[in-house]
Write a protein that holds these residues in place. Structure first.
Motif, mmCIF file in Angstrom:
data_model
loop_
_atom_site.group_PDB
_atom_site.id
_atom_site.type_symbol
_atom_site.label_atom_id
_atom_site.label_comp_id
_atom_site.label_asym_id
_atom_site.label_seq_id
_atom_site.Cartn_x
_atom_site.Cartn_y
_atom_site.Cartn_z
ATOM 1 N N ARG A 147 0.849 -1.194 0.000
ATOM 2 C CA ARG A 147 0.000 0.000 0.000
ATOM 3 C C ARG A 147 0.879 1.237 0.000
ATOM 4 O O ARG A 147 0.525 2.278 0.531
ATOM 5 N N ALA A 148 2.041 1.092 -0.632
ATOM 6 C CA ALA A 148 2.898 2.234 -0.978
ATOM 7 C C ALA A 148 3.399 3.005 0.229
ATOM 8 O O ALA A 148 3.664 4.203 0.133
ATOM 9 N N PHE A 149 3.572 2.336 1.371
ATOM 10 C CA PHE A 149 4.081 3.063 2.526
ATOM 11 C C PHE A 149 5.514 3.520 2.272
ATOM 12 O O PHE A 149 6.338 2.786 1.746
ATOM 13 N N GLY A 150 5.784 4.781 2.597
ATOM 14 C CA GLY A 150 7.151 5.289 2.527
ATOM 15 C C GLY A 150 7.631 5.641 1.139
ATOM 16 O O GLY A 150 8.799 5.953 0.954
ATOM 17 N N THR A 151 6.720 5.592 0.136
ATOM 18 C CA THR A 151 7.183 5.923 -1.212
ATOM 19 C C THR A 151 7.146 7.427 -1.446
ATOM 20 O O THR A 151 7.935 7.959 -2.204
ATOM 21 N N LYS A 152 6.205 8.104 -0.811
ATOM 22 C CA LYS A 152 6.082 9.558 -0.985
ATOM 23 C C LYS A 152 5.856 10.188 0.383
ATOM 24 O O LYS A 152 5.537 9.485 1.339
ATOM 25 N N PRO A 153 6.012 11.528 0.502
ATOM 26 C CA PRO A 153 5.621 12.186 1.744
ATOM 27 C C PRO A 153 4.152 11.905 2.019
ATOM 28 O O PRO A 153 3.316 12.035 1.126
ATOM 29 N N ARG A 154 3.823 11.492 3.254
ATOM 30 C CA ARG A 154 2.453 11.101 3.581
ATOM 31 C C ARG A 154 1.537 12.302 3.771
ATOM 32 O O ARG A 154 1.973 13.347 4.222
ATOM 33 N N THR A 155 0.255 12.066 3.456
ATOM 34 C CA THR A 155 -0.770 12.994 3.925
ATOM 35 C C THR A 155 -1.273 12.457 5.252
ATOM 36 O O THR A 155 -1.556 11.266 5.343
ATOM 37 N N TRP A 156 -1.360 13.303 6.275
ATOM 38 C CA TRP A 156 -1.935 12.838 7.540
ATOM 39 C C TRP A 156 -3.346 13.378 7.632
ATOM 40 O O TRP A 156 -3.554 14.590 7.670
ATOM 41 N N LEU A 157 -4.307 12.444 7.645
ATOM 42 C CA LEU A 157 -5.705 12.865 7.522
ATOM 43 C C LEU A 157 -6.129 13.807 8.632
ATOM 44 O O LEU A 157 -6.687 14.864 8.399
ATOM 45 N N LYS A 158 -5.817 13.428 9.877
ATOM 46 C CA LYS A 158 -6.278 14.255 10.993
ATOM 47 C C LYS A 158 -5.622 15.634 10.911
ATOM 48 O O LYS A 158 -4.417 15.748 10.685
ATOM 49 N N GLU A 159 -6.418 16.660 11.095
ATOM 50 C CA GLU A 159 -5.877 18.023 11.092
ATOM 51 C C GLU A 159 -5.805 18.551 12.512
ATOM 52 O O GLU A 159 -6.658 18.237 13.343
ATOM 53 N N LEU A 160 -4.762 19.329 12.774
ATOM 54 C CA LEU A 160 -4.645 19.961 14.091
ATOM 55 C C LEU A 160 -4.575 21.465 13.887
ATOM 56 O O LEU A 160 -3.889 21.941 12.991
ATOM 57 N N HIS A 161 -5.329 22.198 14.695
ATOM 58 C CA HIS A 161 -5.257 23.652 14.603
ATOM 59 C C HIS A 161 -5.057 24.240 15.988
ATOM 60 O O HIS A 161 -5.743 23.864 16.933
ATOM 61 N N TYR A 162 -4.090 25.173 16.075
ATOM 62 C CA TYR A 162 -3.922 25.901 17.335
ATOM 63 C C TYR A 162 -5.068 26.885 17.494
ATOM 64 O O TYR A 162 -5.382 27.639 16.575
ATOM 65 N N ALA A 163 -5.710 26.870 18.649
ATOM 66 C CA ALA A 163 -6.721 27.886 18.957
ATOM 67 C C ALA A 163 -6.035 28.940 19.828
ATOM 68 O O ALA A 163 -4.934 28.709 20.330
#
Ligand SMILES: Nc1ncnc2c1ncn2[C@@H]1O[C@H](COP(=O)(O)OP(=O)(O)OP(=O)(O)O)[C@@H](O)[C@H]1O
Ligand SMILES: Nc1ncnc2c1ncn2[C@@H]1O[C@H](COP(=O)(O)OP(=O)(O)OP(=O)(O)O)[C@@H](O)[C@H]1O
Ligand SMILES: [Mg+2]
Ligand SMILES: [Mg+2]
Lengths: 547, 183, 293
Positions: free
Chosen positions: C236-252
């Motif tokens: 499943r192509a792990f480590g072939t490209k920079p990953r997208t990380w689904l979860k987003e984090l935002h500083y409030a």
């Protein structure tokens, strides 16, 4: 015309660590929407072939590779793994080992995440894949406590999210109960109908044909023995290597003109004295969790050879764990030879009941088979000479002779299985309990194993279990095992024992079976058909004499 | 089996075994943190250490490092103690140093190789536990003797004992498994 | 005994914070105490109160943490006591070497007249040490109860840790329950063979050996599992490209505030210590008087 999705030309491969090639001179070509069923006994090279198709060979597995594998005209060995991953989706045998994320959504998204796709697209793909397999309701579940069938669907969704044009399914049914397996096969079929090329590896041909594969490729020791239509019965296929529908077996046996003598029904062993008694047993794991067992009454008698059937999560394992005192009833009591299990230590019970766990890898640890077998007796403080005899006997019983000094962990799966049996034999328990004794073994292996265990020897002498144990009980998802080997069947469903009797009595009620997710097999149907003449259930081979 | 990696390679293989090692380390230390070795300070008696040393030796320094750092953190979290960075790093070093021996091992059954692993493992324990104990001087404001008597010595003894007893057993078992890997 | 990850969603300020904020703040406080080696009770106490507040704000049920606390308290007193007894050479507490009135003597071996003098400064040092240690414990303990295990990987990725290492964390969390279950099954399997964990006879070595039947099966199975997981991830192509990380984090805003606070504390401590020489160890007058009367 566009290049075929998959072309294999004279492919051979030999693992660097092996003296002999794993597969030799394999060639075939698949069209879009075509489904190929690959069957063959353990070790014949199915997985190796799969690895050549998905590019793990030559990438991760080194060795001597000859011939070509072309995906849409491109040679696998020249493609990037990232591109490969979007053409071939591979479903491994054990979903438990394929799932890499803690929750379902992340699991399905794993592939696209690795491709670095934009977030919006990933989410779109994931939702689509889950919709496709109708598992939206699992979206936020933890992957760990999904059922086997659900795990499989999630893993499959993870592949679909990469939208591959080829699906490679390596023994996808191995860890599923029949009903879930049926659903899975359904899904595979419809995916093929949508134009995906499907390669389905499965030794239980009888089950696999439910998915109506277009062609069958049958392998023996790394070579193609048959490649062609699955409709007209291919006699090349050995019914002892792969599981064929009963009718096929009968036909084949007759065609091959194998000798067929009518087997005389053995007088069913008269009910002996009770050994284990369940009295109104209720059980739950904790006050918060729901009841798993309620009002369970059961008596295991001398001479019983019991098969326990029932859907995943019905409580089969929980039930037998009460018999060996690993669990104590919340209400009611369990008596072993008249004594309440609450008043007995596990060690004391172990002298009377031996429990063989599903996977040998859960108990094998010793450096040699001998020490492995001595472990139990030592714990029960057997006298030295008694122990040594017990070990020697058990070794010869399961014919592991010559392997005494060999490390159990180095044995083949089948041998490990027998080691675990021997370990129980060595403890000289009266009753043998096996939890899914055949799971994870291929057809040839487990029929051989069960024959060795439960069938009267050719010379008419008692079967191994009959000779060594007062009673035997095994849990299984394989209905045919109950049909062929048991003299008593328990059907466990929603917290109760819903049926208890001889196979001939219990298994005739199809509605009941279906209600508890047990699918009648061709062997059962044929047996019921012929029952008036056979008087009892027989193996497909034996039925040939009557059909 | 997938190919043995070179000592400092860091790919999928290292990620997977780093994670598995960490999970094992976490589970086992959680299972044994329940009965800590008396007078061992916050250093409990962990059979898990043997697993860590073994993973280092079998899969290399990166795996040892990750398994140690993450695993120790998981273990402490599961037990409910919170997170102590210096002990996690110390455990990481322990696995990492042990991992340096990987390239030198070719037969997990051979006495010589087993001794090598135990030797490097011991070195790892010294380095790792020394690091953790000495940092305690600044984190906890204790002095050298206390660091040595209160932390290092018990930690070292506990881990060393576990290592010499369990690592050989693990290696011999692993030799058998590796022999039939792939089927 | 199933491994229960103690995290539970709670509607608290603490859990509304961005996970990164939690780590950064904790790092700041620990750094503030250790790097400039703060030993002044006038700084330690406020910091102690701050982390005590955040601990209370986390609203963890006492029954969850009871055992851990008993253990930590025991440890702190054990170490502090030990330190009081044998300190003197090297390390920060060498500050207590300075001649200081002896309050009492702890006899080690009477006949030899070997006894350890406990000075005023030693006692005062110990009294500072306890809140100083607890300050860090108070920050550390709530983490597992208040951070969603699924967020660690993303959090560390966002803090600049590499794809592979961040994912290693997620994967470790993924396998934790699996191996815990394997351990339990193995335990059952061996007990069914008469193996009794509690019946551990013999010395320490014998006890450790008795663990082999539990440890070996679980570890060996995991090594096999690993090979399959590697394949599954490569496929499943792990480590072939920079990953997208689904979860987003935002500083409030609240996150900026907390991080600001942490950094401010750190800087203040450094400036006080190195700029004005405030914050080092000293025994306040009132205490010496109190002790020596
Ligand atoms: N990684 C490996 N290294 C060396 N030999 C291997 C490896 N994997 C498989 N083999 C060998 O190659 C042969 C074919 O194995 P393969 O796994 O392809 O068979 P299979 O048909 O998939 O068996 P099963 O049905 O049990 O999965 C076997 O002899 C096996 O021992
Ligand atoms: N240790 C446990 N703690 C809590 N619940 C459990 C535990 N083990 C099993 N259960 C639950 O008890 C129910 C019955 O489990 P059990 O393993 O007996 O079913 P089974 O019939 O053996 O299923 P399978 O065919 O999948 O083996 C399931 O719902 C399961 O989730
Ligand atoms: Mg295979
Ligand atoms: Mg079960």
């Amino acid at each position: 015309m566009p290049d075929a999705p998959l072309v294999i030309e004279d492919l051979s491969f030999q693992y660097r660590t092996r003296p002999e090639p794993a597969i030799e001179h394999i060639s075939f070509e698949l069209k879009p929407g075509e489904m190929l069923l690959i069957a063959g006994s353990s070790g014949c090279g199915k997985t190796t072939l799969a690895r050549c198709i998905n590019g793990l060979i030559p990438r991760s597995y080194r060795g001597k590779r000859e011939g070509k594998v072309l995906l849409h005209g491109k040679d696998v060995s020249e493609m990037q793994i990232a591109d490969m991953a979007q053409i071939v989706g591979t479903l491994l045998q054990d979903p438990e080992r394929q799932i890499v994320a803690s929750n379902v959504f992340n699991e399905v998204a794993f592939g696209p995440e690795n491709l670095g796709l934009p977030r919006a697209e990933i989410i779109a793909r994931v939702d689509q894949a889950m919709k496709r397999l109708k598992i939206e309701h699992l979206r936020d579940r933890e992957t760990f406590n999904l059922s086997g069938g659900e795990k499989q669907k999630v893993a499959l969704a993870g592949l679909l999210a990469m939208n591959p044009s080829i699906l490679l399914l390596d023994e996808p049914l191995a860890s599923l109960d029949p009903a879930s397996a049926y659903e899975a096969l359904d899904a595979f079929r419809s995916l093929a109908d949508e134009g995906k090329t499907v390669v389905l590896i499965e030794h239980r041909v009888e089950d696999a044909i439910v998915a109506r594969p277009d062609r069958l490729l049958y392998m023996e020791v790394g070579q193609v023995k048959y490649l062609g239509s699955i409709r007209d019965l291919p006699t090349e296929i050995n019914h002892r290597e792969v599981k064929l529908p009963a009718e096929w077996v009968v036909k084949r046996v007759r065609q091959m003109g194998e000798k067929m003598e009518k087997t005389e029904p053995i007088p069913s062993a008269g009910r002996g004295e009770p050994l284990v008694v369940f009295e109104n047993v209720d059980f739950r794991y904790s006050d918060e969790t729901p009841w798993i067992l309620q009002e369970v009454n059961l008596t295991i008698q001398r001479g019983d050879l019991i098969a326990v059937l029932g859907p995943n999560g019905a409580g089969k394992s929980t039930l037998v764990k009460h018999a060996i005192g690993l669990l104590k009833p919340t209400k009611g009591r369990v008596l072993i030879e008249g004594k309440d299990t609450r008043s007995l230590s596990i060690a004391q019970i172990a002298r009377m009941l031996g429990y063989v766990f599903q996977s040998p890898t859960h108990m094998l640890f010793a450096p040699t088979v001998r020490e492995e077998l001595e472990f139990g007796p030592k714990n029960l403080d057997f006298k030295k000479d008694v122990m040594e005899n017990a070990v020697i006997e058990s070794v010869s019983t399961v014919n592991l002779k010559g392997l005494e000094e060999y490390p159990p962990l180095g044995l083949s799966f089948g041998q490990q299985k027998r080691t675990t049996i021997a370990a129980v034999l060595a403890m000289q328990s009266k009753i043998m309990i096996m939890d899914e004794p055949t799971a994870g073994q291929d057809y040839a292996n487990y029929t051989h194993f069960m024959d060795a265990m439960c069938h009267p020897a050719a010379d008419g002498s008692q079967s191994l279990v009959a000779a060594n144990f007062a009673a035997t009980l095994f849990i299984t998802h394989d209905l045919d095992l109950a049909v062929t080997y048991a003299n008593r069947v328990l059907l466990v469903g929603d917290r109760h024992i819903v049926a208890d009797g001889t196979p001939e009595e219990v298994l005739r009620d199809f509605d009941l079976l279906k209600r508890y997710r047990v699918r009648p097999t061709s062997l059962l149907r044929l047996n019921l058909e012929l029952l008036p003449r056979t008087k009892r259930f027989l193996t497909a081979e034996a039925l040939a004499a009557y059909a | 089996m997938n190919d043995r990696a070179s000592t400092w390679e860091f790919g999928t293989r290292q990620v997977v075994y780093g994670a598995i090692g960490a999970a094992l380390y976490g589970v086992f230390s959680w299972a044994t943190n329940i009965f800590p070795l008396p007078a061992a300070g916050n250093v409990s008696f962990r059979p898990a250490v043997a697993v860590l040393i073994f993973f280092g030796a079998a899969y290399g320094p990166w795996v040892g490092l990750l398994a140690g750092i993450i695993g120790n953190t998981l273990g402490d979290m599961l037990t409910g103690w919170g997170v102590y960075w210096n002990w996690s790093v110390g455990n990481g070093l322990m696995g990492m140093v042990a991992g340096l021996v990987m390239a030198a091992i070719n037969d997990f059954r051979a006495r010589a190789d087993i001794l090598k692993v135990v030797g490097w493992g011991t070195l790892g324990i010294i380095v790792g536990m020394l690091f953790a104990s000495l940092t305690e001087m600044f984190v906890g404001g204790i002095d050298l003797n206390t660091a040595l008597v209160g932390y290092f010595v018990p930690a070292f003894l506990g881990n060393f004992l576990v290592t010499i007893v369990l690592v050989p057993i693990l290696m011999i078992a692993f030799a058998a498994v590796a022999a039939r890997r792939g089927r | 005994m199933l491994v229960s990850w103690k995290y539970r969603p709670r509607n608290t300020f603490i859990q509304r914070l961005d996970p990164r904020t939690r780590f950064i703040f904790m790092a700041c406080i620990i750094a503030a105490l250790t790097i400039p080696e703060i030993w002044d009770y006038r700084i330690i106490l406020p910091l102690f109160l701050i982390s005590l507040t955040q601990y209370l704000m986390a609203r963890i049920e006492w029954k969850d943490v009871r055992r851990a606390w008993f253990y930590i308290i025991f440890l702190v007193f054990f170490i502090v006591g030990l330190n009081g007894m044998i300190s003197g050479r090297g390390g920060p507490s060498s500050v207590t070497d300075i001649a200081s009135p002896v309050v009492f003597y702890v006899p080690i071996i009477d006949r030899l007249g070997w006894e350890v003098p406990i000075t005023v400064s030693k006692i005062w040092f110990a009294l500072n040490q306890i809140p100083r240690m607890l300050t860090m414990a108070l920050l550390a303990i709530p983490l597992p109860y208040t951070l969603d295990p699924n967020i660690y990987g993303t959090a560390f990725r966002r803090m600049g840790v590499s794809d592979k290492i961040s994912f290693t964390m997620d994967l470790a969390f993924r396998f934790l329950p699996t191996f815990a279950r394997d351990l339990i099954i193995t335990m059952d399997a061996q007990r069914a063979r008469g193996y009794e964990m509690d019946k551990l006879k013999g010395g320490v070595v014998a006890r450790i050996q008795r663990l082999a039947p539990l440890v070996i099966p679980v570890v060996m199975q995991s090594t096999v599992t690993g090979e399959e997981v590697i394949d599954a991830m490569d496929l499943r192509a792990f480590g072939t490209k920079p990953r997208t990380w689904l979860k987003e984090l935002h500083y409030a805003p609240r996150d900026y505030f907390i991080i600001g606070l942490g950094v401010a504390i750190f800087i203040t401590c450094c400036v006080l210590k190195w700029g004005f020489g405030i914050g080092g160890f000293f025994v306040p007058e009132f205490f010496t008087r109190l002790m020596t009367g």
